[in-house]
Design a protein around this motif. Structure first.
Motif, short mmCIF file in Angstrom:
data_model
loop_
_atom_site.label_atom_id
_atom_site.label_comp_id
_atom_site.label_asym_id
_atom_site.label_seq_id
_atom_site.Cartn_x
_atom_site.Cartn_y
_atom_site.Cartn_z
N LEU A 87 80.48 23.24 69.49
CA LEU A 87 80.03 22.20 70.43
C LEU A 87 78.82 22.66 71.24
N ILE A 88 78.82 23.94 71.62
CA ILE A 88 77.65 24.47 72.34
C ILE A 88 76.41 24.40 71.46
N ALA A 89 76.56 24.83 70.20
CA ALA A 89 75.42 24.79 69.26
C ALA A 89 74.96 23.35 69.04
N ALA A 90 75.90 22.42 68.95
CA ALA A 90 75.53 21.01 68.76
C ALA A 90 74.77 20.48 69.97
N GLY A 91 75.17 20.89 71.17
CA GLY A 91 74.45 20.47 72.37
C GLY A 91 73.02 20.98 72.38
N PHE A 92 72.86 22.24 71.98
CA PHE A 92 71.51 22.80 71.91
C PHE A 92 70.67 22.12 70.83
N ARG A 93 71.27 21.86 69.68
CA ARG A 93 70.51 21.18 68.61
C ARG A 93 70.07 19.80 69.08
N GLU A 94 70.95 19.10 69.76
CA GLU A 94 70.59 17.77 70.28
C GLU A 94 69.42 17.87 71.26
N ALA A 95 69.47 18.88 72.14
CA ALA A 95 68.37 19.08 73.10
C ALA A 95 67.07 19.40 72.36
N TYR A 96 67.16 20.20 71.30
CA TYR A 96 65.96 20.51 70.52
C TYR A 96 65.42 19.27 69.82
N TYR A 97 66.30 18.42 69.32
CA TYR A 97 65.85 17.19 68.68
C TYR A 97 65.14 16.28 69.68
N ARG A 98 65.66 16.22 70.90
CA ARG A 98 64.98 15.42 71.94
C ARG A 98 63.61 16.00 72.26
N GLU A 99 63.57 17.33 72.38
CA GLU A 99 62.29 17.98 72.66
C GLU A 99 61.31 17.76 71.50
N LYS A 100 61.83 17.77 70.29
CA LYS A 100 60.99 17.53 69.12
C LYS A 100 60.39 16.12 69.17
N ALA A 101 61.20 15.13 69.54
CA ALA A 101 60.71 13.76 69.63
C ALA A 101 59.65 13.64 70.72
N ASP A 102 59.88 14.28 71.87
CA ASP A 102 58.88 14.25 72.95
C ASP A 102 57.59 14.93 72.51
N LEU A 103 57.73 16.02 71.80
CA LEU A 103 56.57 16.76 71.34
C LEU A 103 55.76 15.96 70.32
N LEU A 104 56.45 15.27 69.43
CA LEU A 104 55.75 14.41 68.47
C LEU A 104 54.97 13.32 69.18
N GLU A 105 55.55 12.77 70.22
CA GLU A 105 54.86 11.73 70.99
C GLU A 105 53.61 12.29 71.67
N ARG A 106 53.74 13.48 72.26
CA ARG A 106 52.57 14.11 72.89
C ARG A 106 51.50 14.45 71.87
N MET A 107 51.91 14.90 70.69
CA MET A 107 50.94 15.21 69.64
C MET A 107 50.18 13.95 69.21
N ASP A 108 50.89 12.84 69.12
CA ASP A 108 50.23 11.58 68.77
C ASP A 108 49.21 11.18 69.83
N GLN A 109 49.54 11.37 71.11
CA GLN A 109 48.59 11.06 72.19
C GLN A 109 47.36 11.95 72.11
#
Length: 188
Positions: A87-109
């Motif tokens: 569950l801890i690893a799943a929480g971290f993976r979810e946080a990384y996926y969110r950060e990945k989505a934010d990063l993709l958005e910034r890269m597009d900008q």
């Protein structure tokens, strides 16, 4: 000069010159923009000290040793430890996926600012934007690596997983010692 002129000051007549400040130049900042193109467009702003903590930072700041110790004492089943680590690893993976989505958005900008016209008109700013895009791409590679490593409890989450395991073992040991010591004694 009358008494009133001395008290209230002398009125200025049309014949007397009006004093003007010596510097009558116009400020350069009114017409020349020296800020970064990304700053002007509102994209890829650097987080300041007032920026809200990320989900990932909040996960890393948790006290996993205490959580593990509590779980080890209350549950005292080793399968629970493995389940909670997953569950801890799943929480971290979810946080990384969110950060990945934010990063993709910034890269597009950032990519929107990389136009041939911008390169022609502002080559220095264009080079800075390219460097920022390279940084974001390296950050994306790191996030993808951390997503893979999180599934096996390694990478940036390794310290959190190890702290949880150590806490779980301590809580488990305390519970076992308590059971052994007080098994025959009943408290009324």
């Amino acid at each position: 000069m009358t008494l009133f002129d001395r008290i209230f000051g002398k009125k200025q007549t049309a014949a007397e010159p009006i004093e003007r400040p010596a510097d009558t130049s116009i400020a350069k900042e009114l017409f020349i923009e020296e800020r970064d193109l990304l700053e002007l467009s509102g994209g890829a702003q650097k987080p300041g000290p007032e920026a809200a903590p990320t989900v990932l930072a909040a996960l890393l700041a948790r006290d996993y040793f205490s959580i593990g110790q509590k779980d080890g004492y209350e549950e005292y089943v080793l399968e629970v430890m493995d389940e909670r680590i997953a569950l801890i690893a799943a929480g971290f993976r979810e946080a990384y996926y969110r950060e990945k989505a934010d990063l993709l958005e910034r890269m597009d900008q950032v990519k929107l600012a990389l136009t041939p016209k911008a390169k022609e008109v502002m080559p220095d700013q264009y080079a800075r934007i390219e460097k920022q895009l390279e940084y974001l791409e390296r950050r994306m590679e790191d996030i993808l690596l951390q997503i893979d490593l999180a599934s096996c409890g390694e990478g940036y989450i390794e310290q959190s997983v190890r702290a949880y395991k150590a806490g779980f073992r301590k809580g488990f040991t305390l519970r076992l010692d308590e059971d052994v010591l007080f098994r025959d004694h009943k408290i009324l």
